[in-house]
Design a protein around this motif. Structure first.
Motif, PDB file in Angstrom:
ATOM      1  N   ILE A   1       0.836  -1.210   0.000  1.00 31.50           N
ATOM      2  CA  ILE A   1       0.000   0.000   0.000  1.00 31.50           C
ATOM      3  C   ILE A   1       0.867   1.255   0.000  1.00 31.50           C
ATOM      4  N   GLU A   2       1.961   1.226   0.769  1.00 35.35           N
ATOM      5  CA  GLU A   2       2.878   2.372   0.784  1.00 35.35           C
ATOM      6  C   GLU A   2       3.474   2.617  -0.604  1.00 35.35           C
ATOM      7  N   MET A   3       3.914   1.554  -1.271  1.00 37.67           N
ATOM      8  CA  MET A   3       4.518   1.725  -2.598  1.00 37.67           C
ATOM      9  C   MET A   3       3.468   2.124  -3.623  1.00 37.67           C
ATOM     10  N   LEU A   4       2.269   1.626  -3.491  1.00 41.27           N
ATOM     11  CA  LEU A   4       1.193   2.022  -4.399  1.00 41.27           C
ATOM     12  C   LEU A   4       0.894   3.513  -4.251  1.00 41.27           C
ATOM     13  N   SER A   5       0.842   4.009  -3.009  1.00 38.39           N
ATOM     14  CA  SER A   5       0.626   5.452  -2.813  1.00 38.39           C
ATOM     15  C   SER A   5       1.820   6.257  -3.325  1.00 38.39           C
ATOM     16  N   PHE A   6       3.034   5.714  -3.161  1.00 32.03           N
ATOM     17  CA  PHE A   6       4.223   6.398  -3.685  1.00 32.03           C
ATOM     18  C   PHE A   6       4.161   6.512  -5.207  1.00 32.03           C
ATOM     19  N   ILE A   7       3.774   5.429  -5.871  1.00 33.23           N
ATOM     20  CA  ILE A   7       3.660   5.444  -7.334  1.00 33.23           C
ATOM     21  C   ILE A   7       2.558   6.398  -7.781  1.00 33.23           C
ATOM     22  N   ILE A   8       1.466   6.463  -7.037  1.00 32.78           N
ATOM     23  CA  ILE A   8       0.384   7.396  -7.381  1.00 32.78           C
ATOM     24  C   ILE A   8       0.863   8.833  -7.270  1.00 32.78           C
ATOM     25  N   PHE A   9       1.565   9.156  -6.174  1.00 36.28           N
ATOM     26  CA  PHE A   9       2.096  10.519  -6.029  1.00 36.28           C
ATOM     27  C   PHE A   9       3.135  10.831  -7.103  1.00 36.28           C
ATOM     28  N   LEU A  10       3.960   9.861  -7.449  1.00 37.58           N
ATOM     29  CA  LEU A  10       4.945  10.036  -8.516  1.00 37.58           C
ATOM     30  C   LEU A  10       4.250  10.291  -9.850  1.00 37.58           C
ATOM     31  N   SER A  11       3.175   9.552 -10.121  1.00 42.23           N
ATOM     32  CA  SER A  11       2.419   9.742 -11.361  1.00 42.23           C
ATOM     33  C   SER A  11       1.738  11.108 -11.395  1.00 42.23           C
ATOM     34  N   ILE A  12       1.216  11.546 -10.261  1.00 44.29           N
ATOM     35  CA  ILE A  12       0.580  12.869 -10.206  1.00 44.29           C
ATOM     36  C   ILE A  12       1.610  13.959 -10.514  1.00 44.29           C
ATOM     37  N   GLY A  13       2.803  13.839  -9.943  1.00 46.99           N
ATOM     38  CA  GLY A  13       3.859  14.810 -10.224  1.00 46.99           C
ATOM     39  C   GLY A  13       4.287  14.791 -11.678  1.00 46.99           C
ATOM     40  N   PHE A  14       4.370  13.591 -12.258  1.00 43.74           N
ATOM     41  CA  PHE A  14       4.743  13.480 -13.665  1.00 43.74           C
ATOM     42  C   PHE A  14       3.680  14.101 -14.565  1.00 43.74           C
ATOM     43  N   ILE A  15       2.419  13.813 -14.290  1.00 45.25           N
ATOM     44  CA  ILE A  15       1.332  14.376 -15.102  1.00 45.25           C
ATOM     45  C   ILE A  15       1.286  15.898 -14.955  1.00 45.25           C
ATOM     46  N   TYR A  16       1.506  16.387 -13.737  1.00 42.98           N
ATOM     47  CA  TYR A  16       1.530  17.830 -13.514  1.00 42.98           C
ATOM     48  C   TYR A  16       2.646  18.496 -14.332  1.00 42.98           C
ATOM     49  N   ALA A  17       3.838  17.904 -14.310  1.00 42.96           N
ATOM     50  CA  ALA A  17       4.958  18.464 -15.074  1.00 42.96           C
ATOM     51  C   ALA A  17       4.667  18.391 -16.572  1.00 42.96           C
ATOM     52  N   TRP A  18       4.046  17.313 -16.999  1.00 44.37           N
ATOM     53  CA  TRP A  18       3.723  17.152 -18.403  1.00 44.37           C
ATOM     54  C   TRP A  18       2.698  18.192 -18.851  1.00 44.37           C
ATOM     55  N   LYS A  19       1.635  18.383 -18.064  1.00 44.39           N
ATOM     56  CA  LYS A  19       0.586  19.349 -18.422  1.00 44.39           C
ATOM     57  C   LYS A  19       1.109  20.778 -18.407  1.00 44.39           C
ATOM     58  N   ARG A  20       2.037  21.082 -17.516  1.00 42.01           N
ATOM     59  CA  ARG A  20       2.608  22.434 -17.446  1.00 42.01           C
ATOM     60  C   ARG A  20       3.604  22.708 -18.573  1.00 42.01           C
ATOM     61  N   GLY A  21       3.962  21.678 -19.338  1.00 44.93           N
ATOM     62  CA  GLY A  21       4.875  21.855 -20.459  1.00 44.93           C
ATOM     63  C   GLY A  21       6.342  21.797 -20.072  1.00 44.93           C
ATOM     64  N   ALA A  22       6.632  21.284 -18.887  1.00 45.14           N
ATOM     65  CA  ALA A  22       8.028  21.229 -18.437  1.00 45.14           C
ATOM     66  C   ALA A  22       8.817  20.170 -19.182  1.00 45.14           C
ATOM     67  N   LEU A  23       8.153  19.188 -19.760  1.00 45.26           N
ATOM     68  CA  LEU A  23       8.847  18.122 -20.468  1.00 45.26           C
ATOM     69  C   LEU A  23       8.932  18.360 -21.970  1.00 45.26           C
ATOM     70  N   SER A  24       8.346  19.446 -22.455  1.00 42.86           N
ATOM     71  CA  SER A  24       8.445  19.740 -23.884  1.00 42.86           C
ATOM     72  C   SER A  24       9.530  20.788 -24.099  1.00 42.86           C
ATOM     73  N   TRP A  25      10.198  20.656 -25.223  1.00 37.34           N
ATOM     74  CA  TRP A  25      11.309  21.536 -25.536  1.00 37.34           C
ATOM     75  C   TRP A  25      10.816  22.593 -26.523  1.00 37.34           C
ATOM     76  N   HIS A  26      10.876  23.844 -26.108  1.00 42.16           N
ATOM     77  CA  HIS A  26      10.415  24.951 -26.958  1.00 42.16           C
ATOM     78  C   HIS A  26      11.604  25.503 -27.734  1.00 42.16           C
ATOM     79  N   ASP A  27      11.331  25.942 -28.954  1.00 44.27           N
ATOM     80  CA  ASP A  27      12.392  26.518 -29.780  1.00 44.27           C
ATOM     81  C   ASP A  27      12.728  27.911 -29.261  1.00 44.27           C
ATOM     82  N   MET A  28      14.001  28.165 -29.011  1.00 40.13           N
ATOM     83  CA  MET A  28      14.448  29.457 -28.478  1.00 40.13           C
ATOM     84  C   MET A  28      14.818  30.361 -29.637  1.00 40.13           C
ATOM     85  N   LYS A  29      13.944  31.287 -30.003  1.00 44.69           N
ATOM     86  CA  LYS A  29      14.249  32.222 -31.107  1.00 44.69           C
ATOM     87  C   LYS A  29      14.004  33.632 -30.674  1.00 44.69           C
TER      88      LYS A  29
END
Length: 129
Positions: A101-129
């Motif tokens: 149960i502890e590891m399942l909650s850890f994976i859920i929190f890890l997934s929430i953080g990953f989805i949050y970073a993904w939705k905020r665009g932190a994992l996409s690379w923007h062209d610097m011009k």
């Protein structure tokens, strides 16, 4: 009568701390002095030459994109969090249902953080011009 400071159990550790601090600073100052004396201060053609098939260097950029920093921090964050899963996987049976149960909650929190970073665009690379 002896000094009570000399009787303290951590007095030797304190002396080693001071000695280490002084040795580090002395070594650092000697290294900086020697490197400044030995450094070649003239610009060489080899330093300005392009590496393999890269573009010709016109001017060295002094600014580093914040995206490098964000990407590195996210990599370290998720990498360290995944490393925490290895001891759990090795000793899975000994931890029982509580460990699961502890590891399942850890994976859920890890997934929430990953989805949050993904939705905020932190994992996409923007062209610097």
């Amino acid at each position: 009568m002896e000094n009570p400071m000399l009787l303290h159990p951590y007095f030797g550790v304190f002396i080693l701390l001071i000695f280490t601090f002084l040795a580090f600073n002395t070594t650092l100052r000697i290294q900086r002095f020697i490197s400044r004396k030995l450094a070649d201060k003239k610009n060489e053609k080899l330093k300005l030459a392009p590496y393999e098939c890269g573009p010709l260097p016109l001017k060295q950029q002094n600014k580093i994109s914040h995206q490098f920093y964000i990407m590195a921090m996210l990599f370290i964050l998720f990498d360290v969090e995944v490393i925490f899963m290895f001891p759990w996987a090795v000793d899975f049976k000994a931890l029982g249902m509580f460990g699961f149960i502890e590891m399942l909650s850890f994976i859920i929190f890890l997934s929430i953080g990953f989805i949050y970073a993904w939705k905020r665009g932190a994992l996409s690379w923007h062209d610097m011009k």
